[in-house]
Scaffold this active site. Structure first.
Site, PDB file in Angstrom:
ATOM      1  N   GLY A  97       5.865  -1.708   5.103  1.00 30.05           N
ATOM      2  CA  GLY A  97       7.136  -1.466   5.787  1.00 30.05           C
ATOM      3  C   GLY A  97       7.116  -0.187   6.612  1.00 30.05           C
ATOM      4  O   GLY A  97       7.853  -0.066   7.588  1.00 30.05           O
ATOM      5  N   GLU A 145       0.188  -5.425   2.152  1.00 34.19           N
ATOM      6  CA  GLU A 145       1.012  -6.220   1.227  1.00 34.19           C
ATOM      7  C   GLU A 145       0.193  -7.259   0.472  1.00 34.19           C
ATOM      8  O   GLU A 145       0.481  -7.584  -0.680  1.00 34.19           O
ATOM      9  CB  GLU A 145       2.140  -6.930   1.994  1.00 34.19           C
ATOM     10  CG  GLU A 145       3.224  -6.004   2.529  1.00 34.19           C
ATOM     11  CD  GLU A 145       2.969  -5.487   3.934  1.00 34.19           C
ATOM     12  OE1 GLU A 145       1.801  -5.478   4.379  1.00 34.19           O
ATOM     13  OE2 GLU A 145       3.942  -5.074   4.600  1.00 34.19           O
ATOM     14  N   GLU A 199       5.620  -1.211   9.786  1.00 31.12           N
ATOM     15  CA  GLU A 199       6.610  -2.064  10.460  1.00 31.12           C
ATOM     16  C   GLU A 199       7.746  -1.216  11.047  1.00 31.12           C
ATOM     17  O   GLU A 199       8.233  -1.501  12.144  1.00 31.12           O
ATOM     18  CB  GLU A 199       7.152  -3.103   9.476  1.00 31.12           C
ATOM     19  CG  GLU A 199       6.097  -4.156   9.139  1.00 31.12           C
ATOM     20  CD  GLU A 199       6.465  -5.054   7.970  1.00 31.12           C
ATOM     21  OE1 GLU A 199       6.983  -4.536   6.963  1.00 31.12           O
ATOM     22  OE2 GLU A 199       6.246  -6.269   8.060  1.00 31.12           O
ATOM     23  N   ALA A 227       7.586  -0.267   1.733  1.00 28.14           N
ATOM     24  CA  ALA A 227       8.812  -0.468   0.951  1.00 28.14           C
ATOM     25  C   ALA A 227       8.536  -0.001  -0.472  1.00 28.14           C
ATOM     26  O   ALA A 227       7.382   0.079  -0.903  1.00 28.14           O
ATOM     27  CB  ALA A 227       9.198  -1.938   0.970  1.00 28.14           C
TER      28      ALA A 227
HETATM   29  N1  DAK Z   1       6.344   2.267  -3.324  1.00 25.90           N
HETATM   30  C1  DAK Z   1       6.678   3.069  -4.363  1.00 25.90           C
HETATM   31  N2  DAK Z   1       6.020   4.204  -4.680  1.00 25.90           N
HETATM   32  C2  DAK Z   1       4.970   4.523  -3.909  1.00 25.90           C
HETATM   33  C3  DAK Z   1       4.559   3.735  -2.819  1.00 25.90           C
HETATM   34  C4  DAK Z   1       5.313   2.557  -2.514  1.00 25.90           C
HETATM   35  N3  DAK Z   1       5.050   1.776  -1.468  1.00 25.90           N
HETATM   36  N4  DAK Z   1       3.472   4.307  -2.255  1.00 25.90           N
HETATM   37  C5  DAK Z   1       3.225   5.418  -2.973  1.00 25.90           C
HETATM   38  N5  DAK Z   1       4.125   5.552  -3.969  1.00 25.90           N
HETATM   39  C6  DAK Z   1       4.206   6.607  -4.974  1.00 25.90           C
HETATM   40  C7  DAK Z   1       3.153   6.421  -6.047  1.00 25.90           C
HETATM   41  O1  DAK Z   1       3.591   5.499  -7.008  1.00 25.90           O
HETATM   42  C8  DAK Z   1       3.047   7.837  -6.578  1.00 25.90           C
HETATM   43  O2  DAK Z   1       4.159   8.069  -7.433  1.00 25.90           O
HETATM   44  P1  DAK Z   1       3.950   8.682  -8.919  1.00 25.90           P
HETATM   45  O3  DAK Z   1       2.967   7.791  -9.585  1.00 25.90           O
HETATM   46  O4  DAK Z   1       3.384  10.055  -8.653  1.00 25.90           O
HETATM   47  O5  DAK Z   1       5.315   8.698  -9.489  1.00 25.90           O
HETATM   48  C9  DAK Z   1       3.242   8.691  -5.337  1.00 25.90           C
HETATM   49  O6  DAK Z   1       3.903   7.861  -4.385  1.00 25.90           O
HETATM   50  C10 DAK Z   1       1.921   9.137  -4.721  1.00 25.90           C
HETATM   51  O7  DAK Z   1       1.116   8.002  -4.525  1.00 25.90           O
HETATM   52  P2  DAK Z   1      -0.416   7.900  -5.015  1.00 25.90           P
HETATM   53  O8  DAK Z   1      -0.610   8.702  -6.239  1.00 25.90           O
HETATM   54  O9  DAK Z   1      -0.763   6.451  -5.053  1.00 25.90           O
HETATM   55  O10 DAK Z   1      -1.128   8.630  -3.793  1.00 25.90           O
HETATM   56  P3  DAK Z   1      -2.603   8.403  -3.259  1.00 25.90           P
HETATM   57  O11 DAK Z   1      -2.809   9.458  -2.229  1.00 25.90           O
HETATM   58  O12 DAK Z   1      -3.575   8.278  -4.380  1.00 25.90           O
HETATM   59  O13 DAK Z   1      -2.577   6.974  -2.527  1.00 25.90           O
HETATM   60  C11 DAK Z   1      -1.644   5.305  -1.008  1.00 25.90           C
HETATM   61  C12 DAK Z   1      -1.827   6.830  -1.354  1.00 25.90           C
HETATM   62  C13 DAK Z   1      -0.667   5.217   0.161  1.00 25.90           C
HETATM   63  C14 DAK Z   1      -2.979   4.713  -0.598  1.00 25.90           C
HETATM   64  C15 DAK Z   1      -1.090   4.568  -2.271  1.00 25.90           C
HETATM   65  O14 DAK Z   1       0.051   5.291  -2.747  1.00 25.90           O
HETATM   66  C16 DAK Z   1      -0.689   3.155  -1.980  1.00 25.90           C
HETATM   67  O15 DAK Z   1      -1.527   2.265  -1.908  1.00 25.90           O
HETATM   68  N6  DAK Z   1       0.639   2.908  -1.851  1.00 25.90           N
HETATM   69  C17 DAK Z   1       1.165   1.573  -1.685  1.00 25.90           C
HETATM   70  C18 DAK Z   1       0.935   1.094  -0.277  1.00 25.90           C
HETATM   71  C19 DAK Z   1       1.466  -0.330  -0.085  1.00 25.90           C
HETATM   72  O16 DAK Z   1       1.029  -1.260  -0.748  1.00 25.90           O
HETATM   73  N7  DAK Z   1       2.435  -0.488   0.810  1.00 25.90           N
HETATM   74  C20 DAK Z   1       3.074  -1.757   1.079  1.00 25.90           C
HETATM   75  C21 DAK Z   1       4.253  -1.972   0.139  1.00 25.90           C
HETATM   76  S1  DAK Z   1       5.044  -3.557   0.376  1.00 25.90           S
HETATM   77  C22 DAK Z   1      11.338  -6.254   3.919  1.00 25.90           C
HETATM   78  C23 DAK Z   1      10.977  -5.185   4.667  1.00 25.90           C
HETATM   79  C24 DAK Z   1       9.808  -4.507   4.400  1.00 25.90           C
HETATM   80  C25 DAK Z   1       9.003  -4.894   3.348  1.00 25.90           C
HETATM   81  C26 DAK Z   1       9.346  -5.967   2.581  1.00 25.90           C
HETATM   82  C27 DAK Z   1      10.515  -6.661   2.862  1.00 25.90           C
HETATM   83  N8  DAK Z   1      12.507  -7.003   4.195  1.00 25.90           N
HETATM   84  C28 DAK Z   1      13.302  -6.651   5.385  1.00 25.90           C
HETATM   85  C29 DAK Z   1      12.933  -8.056   3.357  1.00 25.90           C
HETATM   86  C30 DAK Z   1       7.794  -4.142   3.094  1.00 25.90           C
HETATM   87  C31 DAK Z   1       6.982  -4.330   2.060  1.00 25.90           C
HETATM   88  C32 DAK Z   1       5.996  -3.303   1.754  1.00 25.90           C
HETATM   89  O17 DAK Z   1       5.870  -2.322   2.443  1.00 25.90           O
END
Ligand code: DAK
Length: 257
Positions: free
Chosen positions: A108, A131, A111, A65
């Site tokens: 997400g 998360e 998921e 997400a």
């Molecule tokens: N959200 C927003 N931007 C993201 C992102 C994300 N999840 N993942 C990556 N990006 C963006 C980065 O901010 C970056 O943008 P700029 O800084 O260039 O503007 C760009 O994508 C490239 O990312 P990185 O520079 O970080 O790329 P790397 O190759 O170095 O790293 C990575 C890749 C995937 C390991 C890293 O980007 C990362 O850790 N991303 C976050 C992964 C994460 O934590 N995912 C879980 C998020 S929480 C719900 C339904 C679903 C959910 C919640 C509620 N309901 C139905 C209520 C789900 C929650 C989640 O998924």
């Protein structure tokens, strides 16, 4: 559509939905999820489409997400946005839905892939529920579907440490159907989709419903549901066509009737 591309191939009865927010690794903002919901609903209603593939790009299926959109939300904001109605609608897709996953399928994104019926993965795919690393926990089925797919021990490790698993591990644990080289993952998903699309779409819908029911109920009720759908298949012209084609030693021509 701003964040997805939809490509139906009516001749093959297959439609492709591509998540198209590559700069953000296909992070699932509310707008993108709304588009996915609407596209799935529309394709579900199109008779010429029998199977749907949901994919990203080689680098990311979806990295979760959109953290930037979510970071400052309050519980009341979340309640009002009600993302669950979008996810619930996606889950209601009646046609077989295949996730073609390459690169990151995180949070997400993982998921969303698990909400699909099958997953074809590239060798570079990485699955995870990270998360916990940003102070929350899975909210769209990660603790439930992942646990059912990979078992308690592995799910607990992934959810509590945020560690990723590779495509091969995901295959080992039964999370994905196939692992293929990255340049083949879309092709392989299409092969699978076309194979299912060559069957009776009525039988496919009834069978999908029955398999999914096994996750939601106990055995006796599941068997009862299966039986009803089995009988229902005999109401279709496709059932007559399928069985007579077998007897007449020819290929069936299913019409979805
Ligand atoms: N959200 C927003 N931007 C993201 C992102 C994300 N999840 N993942 C990556 N990006 C963006 C980065 O901010 C970056 O943008 P700029 O800084 O260039 O503007 C760009 O994508 C490239 O990312 P990185 O520079 O970080 O790329 P790397 O190759 O170095 O790293 C990575 C890749 C995937 C390991 C890293 O980007 C990362 O850790 N991303 C976050 C992964 C994460 O934590 N995912 C879980 C998020 S929480 C719900 C339904 C679903 C959910 C919640 C509620 N309901 C139905 C209520 C789900 C929650 C989640 O998924």
């Amino acid at each position: 559509m701003q964040y997805i591309k939809v490509t139906p191939d009516y001749a093959q009865h297959v439609a492709l939905i591509e998540l198209n927010r590559p700069k953000a690794l296909n992070a699932l903002n509310l707008e993108l999820m709304g588009e996915v919901r609407d596209a799935l609903k529309a394709l579900d209603e199109e008779e010429a489409v029998r199977v749907i593939i949901l994919t990203g790009n080689a680098k990311a299926f979806a990295a979760g997400a959109d953290i930037k959109q979510m970071a400052d939300k309050t519980p009341i904001d979340m309640l009002k946005i009600d993302q669950f109605s979008t996810w619930d609608q996606i889950k209601k897709t009646k046609k077989p839905l295949i996730a073609a996953v390459s690169g990151f399928a995180l949070g997400g994104g993982c998921e969303l892939a698990m909400t699909c019926d099958m997953i074809v993965a590239s060798e570079t795919a990485k699955f995870g529920q990270p998360e916990i690393k940003i102070g929350v926990m899975p909210g769209a089925g990660g603790t439930q579907r992942l646990t059912k797919a990979v078992g308690k021990a592995k799910a607990m490790e992934m959810v509590l440490t945020g560690s990723f698993i590779s495509a091969d591990e995901a295959k080992h644990y039964g999370l994905v159907n196939k692992v293929v080289p990255v340049e083949m993952f879309m092709h392989e998903a299409l092969v699978l989709a076309k194979s299912i699309a060559s069957m009776s779409p009525i039988a496919a819908q009834l069978a999908k419903e029955a398999v999914n029911r096994s996750f939601e109920t106990h055995l006796e009720e599941g068997l009862f549901f299966e039986r009803k759908n089995f009988y229902m298949a005999f109401a279709s012209e496709d059932q007559k066509e399928g069985m007579h084609a077998f007897i007449e030693k020819r290929a069936p021509d299913y019409k979805g009737k």
